[in-house]
Design a protein around this motif. Structure first.
Motif, PDB file in Angstrom:
ATOM      1  N   ALA A  22      69.474  40.922  39.309  1.00  0.00           N
ATOM      2  CA  ALA A  22      70.575  41.600  39.881  1.00  0.00           C
ATOM      3  C   ALA A  22      71.583  40.326  40.523  1.00  0.00           C
ATOM      4  O   ALA A  22      72.695  40.324  40.237  1.00  0.00           O
ATOM      5  CB  ALA A  22      70.430  42.376  41.026  1.00  0.00           C
ATOM      6  N   GLN A  23      70.979  39.281  40.962  1.00  0.00           N
ATOM      7  CA  GLN A  23      71.749  38.180  41.476  1.00  0.00           C
ATOM      8  C   GLN A  23      72.169  37.345  40.269  1.00  0.00           C
ATOM      9  O   GLN A  23      73.307  36.782  40.767  1.00  0.00           O
ATOM     10  CB  GLN A  23      70.827  37.286  42.607  1.00  0.00           C
ATOM     11  CG  GLN A  23      70.512  38.063  43.982  1.00  0.00           C
ATOM     12  CD  GLN A  23      69.933  37.282  44.840  1.00  0.00           C
ATOM     13  OE1 GLN A  23      69.093  36.314  44.437  1.00  0.00           O
ATOM     14  NE2 GLN A  23      69.782  37.695  46.111  1.00  0.00           N
ATOM     15  N   TYR A  25      73.105  38.389  37.529  1.00  0.00           N
ATOM     16  CA  TYR A  25      74.054  39.097  36.985  1.00  0.00           C
ATOM     17  C   TYR A  25      75.567  38.808  37.930  1.00  0.00           C
ATOM     18  O   TYR A  25      76.549  38.650  37.162  1.00  0.00           O
ATOM     19  CB  TYR A  25      73.840  40.724  36.672  1.00  0.00           C
ATOM     20  CG  TYR A  25      74.961  41.698  36.246  1.00  0.00           C
ATOM     21  CD1 TYR A  25      74.550  41.930  34.879  1.00  0.00           C
ATOM     22  CD2 TYR A  25      75.959  41.838  36.978  1.00  0.00           C
ATOM     23  CE1 TYR A  25      75.641  42.496  34.409  1.00  0.00           C
ATOM     24  CE2 TYR A  25      77.040  42.770  36.194  1.00  0.00           C
ATOM     25  CZ  TYR A  25      76.737  43.128  35.129  1.00  0.00           C
ATOM     26  OH  TYR A  25      77.780  43.934  34.514  1.00  0.00           O
ATOM     27  N   GLU A  26      75.344  39.166  39.272  1.00  0.00           N
ATOM     28  CA  GLU A  26      76.477  38.946  40.063  1.00  0.00           C
ATOM     29  C   GLU A  26      76.963  37.463  39.873  1.00  0.00           C
ATOM     30  O   GLU A  26      78.281  37.040  39.882  1.00  0.00           O
ATOM     31  CB  GLU A  26      75.885  39.245  41.320  1.00  0.00           C
ATOM     32  CG  GLU A  26      75.677  40.720  41.770  1.00  0.00           C
ATOM     33  CD  GLU A  26      75.228  40.958  43.063  1.00  0.00           C
ATOM     34  OE1 GLU A  26      75.444  40.124  44.022  1.00  0.00           O
ATOM     35  OE2 GLU A  26      74.735  42.265  43.302  1.00  0.00           O
ATOM     36  N   THR A  29      78.768  36.920  36.386  1.00  0.00           N
ATOM     37  CA  THR A  29      80.040  37.585  36.738  1.00  0.00           C
ATOM     38  C   THR A  29      81.245  36.933  37.537  1.00  0.00           C
ATOM     39  O   THR A  29      82.201  36.844  37.036  1.00  0.00           O
ATOM     40  CB  THR A  29      79.934  38.994  37.282  1.00  0.00           C
ATOM     41  OG1 THR A  29      78.924  39.857  36.257  1.00  0.00           O
ATOM     42  CG2 THR A  29      81.047  39.679  37.141  1.00  0.00           C
ATOM     43  N   ALA A  30      80.598  36.182  38.525  1.00  0.00           N
ATOM     44  CA  ALA A  30      81.821  35.734  39.529  1.00  0.00           C
ATOM     45  C   ALA A  30      82.135  34.398  38.742  1.00  0.00           C
ATOM     46  O   ALA A  30      83.253  34.022  38.769  1.00  0.00           O
ATOM     47  CB  ALA A  30      80.787  35.231  40.773  1.00  0.00           C
ATOM     48  N   SER A  33      84.496  35.312  36.007  1.00  0.00           N
ATOM     49  CA  SER A  33      85.721  35.834  36.628  1.00  0.00           C
ATOM     50  C   SER A  33      86.608  34.411  37.023  1.00  0.00           C
ATOM     51  O   SER A  33      87.639  34.351  36.713  1.00  0.00           O
ATOM     52  CB  SER A  33      85.768  36.747  37.876  1.00  0.00           C
ATOM     53  OG  SER A  33      86.820  37.044  38.347  1.00  0.00           O
ATOM     54  N   ALA A 103      75.734  40.395  31.607  1.00  0.00           N
ATOM     55  CA  ALA A 103      77.010  40.073  32.523  1.00  0.00           C
ATOM     56  C   ALA A 103      77.870  39.621  31.553  1.00  0.00           C
ATOM     57  O   ALA A 103      79.091  40.116  31.559  1.00  0.00           O
ATOM     58  CB  ALA A 103      76.638  39.187  33.620  1.00  0.00           C
TER      59      ALA A 103
END
Length: 191
Positions: A22-23, A25-26, A29-30, A33, A103
């Motif tokens: 999960a981390q 993926y985050e 994504t960051a 972005s 992601a």
């Protein structure tokens, strides 16, 4: 990094480490972005005739994200990442790479089949115009079979590029590399 690296310096690949999908993926994504907004800002500046030459420099182009599954250092053991994650928790290592691939798919569009289906050929079908590479570095496992199993699992979740340090974790950077094992891995994979 972002103040000192210019587009003309060459490909920019950010390396991540960790053990939580999960981390991963985050974080991916960051990163996507940040680099996507940087590219949009640069495009806007380059298309604006009133923009001064100092502010119209190219944004850094993200070429990919690399996931570290090869670090043999004590910090990797304490943090349960790198070669320790790959050797002791290979399913979790693969899940982290899958999270990076997902992601990318979720952020840029496209499907798992675009980069995740390496069974038929090395070229994927049509990709979105901007498609950062997902790569990983591993070391040789306790034997060739476990290394091949990990490498094939990484390939099957959509990894684009795999780098193999042809030494085992305990060897760190000493001793001869097992190039025969490296060759076997290259021949077994389609990425």
């Amino acid at each position: 990094l972002f103040d000192t690296c210019l587009e003309e310096d060459g490909p920019t690949v950010l390396q991540l480490c960790g053990s939580h999908p999960a981390q991963a993926y985050e974080a991916a994504t960051a990163i996507f972005s940040y680099f996507s907004s940087s590219r949009i800002d640069s495009d806007d500046n380059n298309n604006n005739e009133a923009t001064s030459s100092s502010s119209s420099s190219s944004a850094i182009h993200l070429h990919g994200i690399d996931f570290n599954l090869g670090c043999p250092q004590s910090c990797a053991e304490q943090g349960e990442f790198g070669a320790f994650l790959a050797e002791e928790h290979p399913t979790k290592a693969v899940a982290c790479v899958r999270a990076l691939v997902e992601a990318r798919r979720d952020f840029f569009g496209g499907s798992e089949q675009q980069n995740g289906n390496h069974n038929n050929n090395k070229q994927s079908s049509k990709k979105p115009p901007y498609w950062p590479v997902i790569s990983a570095k591993i070391r040789l496992g306790v034997n060739l079979e476990t290394t091949l199993s990990l490498a094939e699992s990484l390939q099957n979740v959509g990894l684009d590029v795999l780098t193999v340090h042809c030494r085992q974790r305990h060897a760190k950077f000493d001793g001869a590399a097992n190039l025969d094992a490296g060759k076997a891995i290259v021949e077994a994979l389609q990425i």
